[in-house]
Design a protein around this motif. Structure first.
Motif, PDB file in Angstrom:
ATOM      1  N   GLU A   1      33.608  33.647  44.635  1.00  0.00           N
ATOM      2  CA  GLU A   1      34.776  33.687  43.768  1.00  0.00           C
ATOM      3  C   GLU A   1      35.273  35.100  43.504  1.00  0.00           C
ATOM      4  N   HIS A   2      36.453  35.397  43.960  1.00  0.00           N
ATOM      5  CA  HIS A   2      37.129  36.647  43.594  1.00  0.00           C
ATOM      6  C   HIS A   2      38.604  36.469  43.893  1.00  0.00           C
ATOM      7  N   ALA A   3      39.394  37.407  43.389  1.00  0.00           N
ATOM      8  CA  ALA A   3      40.841  37.264  43.551  1.00  0.00           C
ATOM      9  C   ALA A   3      41.246  37.443  45.018  1.00  0.00           C
ATOM     10  N   THR A   4      41.906  36.427  45.559  1.00  0.00           N
ATOM     11  CA  THR A   4      42.435  36.505  46.922  1.00  0.00           C
ATOM     12  C   THR A   4      43.922  36.803  46.814  1.00  0.00           C
ATOM     13  N   ARG A   5      44.321  37.990  47.238  1.00  0.00           N
ATOM     14  CA  ARG A   5      45.716  38.386  47.008  1.00  0.00           C
ATOM     15  C   ARG A   5      46.613  38.212  48.228  1.00  0.00           C
ATOM     16  N   LYS A   6      46.033  37.672  49.310  1.00  0.00           N
ATOM     17  CA  LYS A   6      46.899  37.303  50.445  1.00  0.00           C
ATOM     18  C   LYS A   6      46.290  36.100  51.169  1.00  0.00           C
TER      19      LYS A   6
ATOM     20  N   THR B   1      39.937  51.051  34.214  1.00  0.00           N
ATOM     21  CA  THR B   1      38.941  51.224  35.284  1.00  0.00           C
ATOM     22  C   THR B   1      39.342  50.406  36.501  1.00  0.00           C
ATOM     23  N   MET B   2      39.791  49.160  36.273  1.00  0.00           N
ATOM     24  CA  MET B   2      40.201  48.312  37.396  1.00  0.00           C
ATOM     25  C   MET B   2      41.333  48.976  38.164  1.00  0.00           C
ATOM     26  N   SER B   3      42.288  49.447  37.421  1.00  0.00           N
ATOM     27  CA  SER B   3      43.453  50.061  38.047  1.00  0.00           C
ATOM     28  C   SER B   3      43.052  51.296  38.871  1.00  0.00           C
TER      29      SER B   3
ATOM     30  N   ASP C   1      50.476  47.483  48.826  1.00  0.00           N
ATOM     31  CA  ASP C   1      49.791  46.230  49.169  1.00  0.00           C
ATOM     32  C   ASP C   1      49.660  45.329  47.943  1.00  0.00           C
ATOM     33  N   PHE C   2      49.299  45.964  46.827  1.00  0.00           N
ATOM     34  CA  PHE C   2      49.103  45.218  45.584  1.00  0.00           C
ATOM     35  C   PHE C   2      50.451  44.693  45.084  1.00  0.00           C
ATOM     36  N   ASP C   3      51.452  45.570  45.101  1.00  0.00           N
ATOM     37  CA  ASP C   3      52.775  45.175  44.608  1.00  0.00           C
ATOM     38  C   ASP C   3      53.394  44.084  45.477  1.00  0.00           C
TER      39      ASP C   3
ATOM     40  N   ALA D   1      51.786  41.913  47.168  1.00  0.00           N
ATOM     41  CA  ALA D   1      51.044  40.669  46.905  1.00  0.00           C
ATOM     42  C   ALA D   1      51.652  39.946  45.707  1.00  0.00           C
ATOM     43  N   GLN D   2      51.987  40.711  44.661  1.00  0.00           N
ATOM     44  CA  GLN D   2      52.583  40.095  43.460  1.00  0.00           C
ATOM     45  C   GLN D   2      53.965  39.537  43.794  1.00  0.00           C
ATOM     46  N   LEU D   3      54.721  40.374  44.533  1.00  0.00           N
ATOM     47  CA  LEU D   3      56.095  39.996  44.874  1.00  0.00           C
ATOM     48  C   LEU D   3      56.136  38.687  45.657  1.00  0.00           C
TER      49      LEU D   3
ATOM     50  N   THR E   1      40.655  31.420  45.847  1.00  0.00           N
ATOM     51  CA  THR E   1      41.463  31.198  44.640  1.00  0.00           C
ATOM     52  C   THR E   1      42.141  32.479  44.143  1.00  0.00           C
ATOM     53  N   MET E   2      43.231  32.304  43.419  1.00  0.00           N
ATOM     54  CA  MET E   2      43.932  33.440  42.823  1.00  0.00           C
ATOM     55  C   MET E   2      44.530  33.037  41.483  1.00  0.00           C
ATOM     56  N   PRO E   3      43.809  33.370  40.370  1.00  0.00           N
ATOM     57  CA  PRO E   3      44.412  33.095  39.063  1.00  0.00           C
ATOM     58  C   PRO E   3      45.405  34.205  38.784  1.00  0.00           C
ATOM     59  N   ALA E   4      46.638  33.888  38.410  1.00  0.00           N
ATOM     60  CA  ALA E   4      47.568  35.002  38.197  1.00  0.00           C
ATOM     61  C   ALA E   4      48.660  34.708  37.183  1.00  0.00           C
ATOM     62  N   HIS E   5      48.803  35.704  36.344  1.00  0.00           N
ATOM     63  CA  HIS E   5      49.923  35.747  35.409  1.00  0.00           C
ATOM     64  C   HIS E   5      51.229  35.816  36.198  1.00  0.00           C
ATOM     65  N   ALA E   6      51.175  36.471  37.364  1.00  0.00           N
ATOM     66  CA  ALA E   6      52.391  36.628  38.184  1.00  0.00           C
ATOM     67  C   ALA E   6      53.056  35.273  38.484  1.00  0.00           C
ATOM     68  N   PHE E   7      52.249  34.219  38.620  1.00  0.00           N
ATOM     69  CA  PHE E   7      52.808  32.902  38.944  1.00  0.00           C
ATOM     70  C   PHE E   7      53.723  32.360  37.843  1.00  0.00           C
TER      71      PHE E   7
ATOM     72  N   LYS F   1      36.617  44.406  45.918  1.00  0.00           N
ATOM     73  CA  LYS F   1      35.716  43.621  45.056  1.00  0.00           C
ATOM     74  C   LYS F   1      35.565  44.339  43.717  1.00  0.00           C
ATOM     75  N   SER F   2      35.931  43.641  42.668  1.00  0.00           N
ATOM     76  CA  SER F   2      35.865  44.254  41.337  1.00  0.00           C
ATOM     77  C   SER F   2      34.420  44.302  40.838  1.00  0.00           C
ATOM     78  N   LYS F   3      34.190  45.242  39.920  1.00  0.00           N
ATOM     79  CA  LYS F   3      32.844  45.349  39.328  1.00  0.00           C
ATOM     80  C   LYS F   3      32.890  44.833  37.894  1.00  0.00           C
ATOM     81  N   ARG F   4      31.731  44.727  37.280  1.00  0.00           N
ATOM     82  CA  ARG F   4      31.660  44.327  35.879  1.00  0.00           C
ATOM     83  C   ARG F   4      30.919  45.400  35.093  1.00  0.00           C
ATOM     84  N   VAL F   5      31.165  45.454  33.799  1.00  0.00           N
ATOM     85  CA  VAL F   5      30.473  46.452  32.975  1.00  0.00           C
ATOM     86  C   VAL F   5      28.979  46.118  32.957  1.00  0.00           C
TER      87      VAL F   5
END
Ligand SMILES: Cc1cc2nc3c(=O)[nH]c(=O)nc-3n(C[C@H](O)[C@H](O)[C@H](O)COP(=O)(O)O)c2cc1C
Length: 218
Positions: free
Chosen positions: A10-15, A94-96, A109-111, A113-115, A158-164, A202-206
Motif C-alpha cells: 500500500e502506497h500512493a500510486t500517482r500514475k 518533510t514529505m514535500s 511529474d507530481f503536478d 499527476a494531480q492535473l 490505490t490512490m487516495p486523493a483530495h485532488a479527486f 516511498k514515503s517514510k514515517r516518523v
C-alpha cells in the motif's frame, strides 16, 4: 496475500496504466470494505464509482478547471483555509522536501499527476450525509483504509486523493449524488505505470516513539 505483504504494497500510486479493472473486482473490494466498524454500526458511507467513459470525462473536466485556475472548493474543509498544528505541519514539510529531492527538481511529474488525476481508470467517491457528526468522518476514514487494503490484497494499486474532489460539481454532474450528501474523498484504483518515476517514491514515517506513549507503572 499475507497481511504484511498487503501492507507493504500500500502506497500512493500517482500514475496508473489504462488497464481496466473488472467490475467484479470493484464490487468485491467495496463489499470487503463494508466490514469496517462504525459508530453504533451507523455505516454512514455511500459509494459512487466512476469508470470507463465516466472516469475519463471527470478527469478531463478536472484538468480544464485546473488549467483555468479555478479555485478548488472541496466539500470538506478547504485545504487552502485549514490551519494545521505544528506536528502535522512539520511532517508535511518533510514529505514535500523528500519528494522534491527524490524528483530532483522534476516536480512537474507530481503536478502532472494531480492535473491528470493520476490517469485513474476507476475512481471511487465516498460520501457521508451532510448532517453528520465528526464520528462519521472517522468512520469514512476507516472505510477508506479497509477499501485500500482490500484492493491491494486483490492486486490493485490505490490512490487516495483530495485532488479527486476539488471540483465537486463535476462529480455530481456525472454520478447523480444527492444534495444531502457530502463528497468526502476520492480513491483511485488500477494498475501502476511501472515506467513512471513518481510511482517509485516511498514515503517514510516518523519514529514510533514520537507518536507512541505506553504507561504501565503508577
Ligand atoms: C485524505 C488524503 C488526501 C490525499 N490527497 C492527495 C492528493 O491530492 N495528491 C497526492 O498526490 N497525494 C494525496 N494523498 C496521498 C498522501 O500524500 C500519501 O498518502 C502520504 O504522503 C503517504 O504516502 P504513502 O501513501 O505513499 O505511504 C492523500 C492522502 C490522503 C489520506
Amino acid at each position: 496475500m499475507e497481511f504484511k505483504d498487503v501492507l507493504a504494497r500500500e502506497h500512493a500510486t500517482r500514475k496508473f496504466t489504462d488497464q481496466r479493472v473488472s467490475e467484479k473486482t470493484v464490487r468485491k473490494v467495496i463489499e470487503e470494505a463494508q466490514r469496517t466498524p462504525s459508530l453504533l454500526n451507523s455505516q454512514p458511507w455511500r459509494i459512487y464509482v466512476a469508470e470507463g467513459e465516466v472516469a475519463k470525462a471527470i478527469r478531463k473536466e478536472h484538468e480544464e478547471k485546473t488549467l483555468a485556475n479555478e479555485e478548488p472548493h472541496e466539500e470538506f474543509d478547504s485545504l487552502l483555509k485549514v490551519e494545521w498544528d505544528t506536528f502535522p505541519s512539520k511532517n508535511m514539510a518533510t514529505m514535500s522536501e523528500t519528494l522534491d529531492y527524490f524528483l530532483r527538481g522534476e516536480t512537474d511529474d507530481f503536478d502532472q499527476a494531480q492535473l491528470k488525476l493520476f490517469n485513474a481508470p476507476v475512481i471511487v467517491f465516498l460520501t457521508i450525509p451532510k448532517q453528520s457528526p465528526a464520528w462519521s468522518i472517522f468512520d469514512l476514514g476507516g472505510f477508506s483504509q479497509t477499501l485500500m487494503l482490500a484492493a491491494n490484497n486483490r492486486g490493485l494499486s490505490t490512490m487516495p486523493a483530495h485532488a479527486f474532489v476539488k471540483y465537486p460539481e463535476v462529480i455530481r454532474k456525472y454520478l447523480n449524488i444527492p444534495e444531502d450528501e457530502t463528497i468526502g474523498i476520492g480513491i483511485g484504483l488500477g494498475y501502476p505505470n511501472k515506467k513512471a518515476t513518481i510511482n517509485d517514491y516511498k514515503s517514510k514515517r516518523v519514529p514510533l516513539d514520537e507518536i507512541l506513549k505506553i504507561k504501565k507503572n503508577l
